[in-house]
Design an enzyme around this catalytic site. Structure first.
Site, PDB file in Angstrom:
ATOM      1  CG  ASP A 111      -1.965  -1.077   1.208  1.00  0.00           C
ATOM      2  OD1 ASP A 111      -2.469  -1.372   0.112  1.00  0.00           O
ATOM      3  OD2 ASP A 111      -2.283  -1.618   2.271  1.00  0.00           O
ATOM      4  CG  ASP A 126      -6.588  -1.351  -1.621  1.00  0.00           C
ATOM      5  OD1 ASP A 126      -6.865  -2.559  -1.754  1.00  0.00           O
ATOM      6  OD2 ASP A 126      -5.677  -0.941  -0.893  1.00  0.00           O
TER       7      ASP A 126
END
Length: 155
Positions: A111, A126
């Site tokens: 991330d 995402d």
């Protein structure tokens, strides 16, 4: 064709961006950014959304495989129709596959996108999952109204 193109493009962009982050930004390093994105920060998540259930990355990889199979099944039955619903399904499959690849290959999901101070941290997969949900719902609503219109026009 919209479905496959969208899914492929999401997977490609997701994996290229994660490769770049792993190669150029040290874990926990923060790079301030101006604009809609607040900062880039390299984080390796071995859990799921909001860093819940850390250490179960491969289990969530299996869940992603099942999720992808379900979408492919409903597409094969013809239950997903229209370009917007197919684009939404493509975003969903691409996002799930992008994170699934990380879970099986690295044991974590990379991330790096932070939108606000103190906010959550995301990646392209995402974002694609969020876009996919929105597009799929819009497509379902449009398909519903289209079928209602057809019913009114035929006695």
């Amino acid at each position: 064709m919209v479905f496959y193109f969208t899914a492929f493009l999401v997977i490609l962009l997701d994996q290229l961006s994660k490769w770049w982050v792993r190669d150029h930004i040290a874990i926990s390093e923060v790079i301030p950014v101006r604009g809609i994105i607040y900062e880039l920060q390299h984080y390796e998540n071995s859990g799921m959304a909001f860093s819940l259930f850390q250490g179960y990355a491969r289990l969530f990889g299996v869940v992603a495989v099942i999720f992808i199979c379900i979408i492919l099944y409903y597409r094969s039955k013809g239950d997903i129709q229209g370009p917007i619903s197919n684009a939404g399904a493509g975003f969903l499959v691409g996002g799930a596959a992008g994170n699934m690849i990380d879970r099986f290959w690295h044991g974590t999901v990379t991330d790096f996108i932070v939108f606000s101070e103190g906010g959550g941290i995301m990646n392209i997969a995402d974002l694609a999952l969020n876009a996919g949900i929105i597009l799929y719902i819009i497509g379902m609503i449009l398909n519903y109204f289209s079928s209602q219109q057809k019913k009114r026009n035929f006695p």
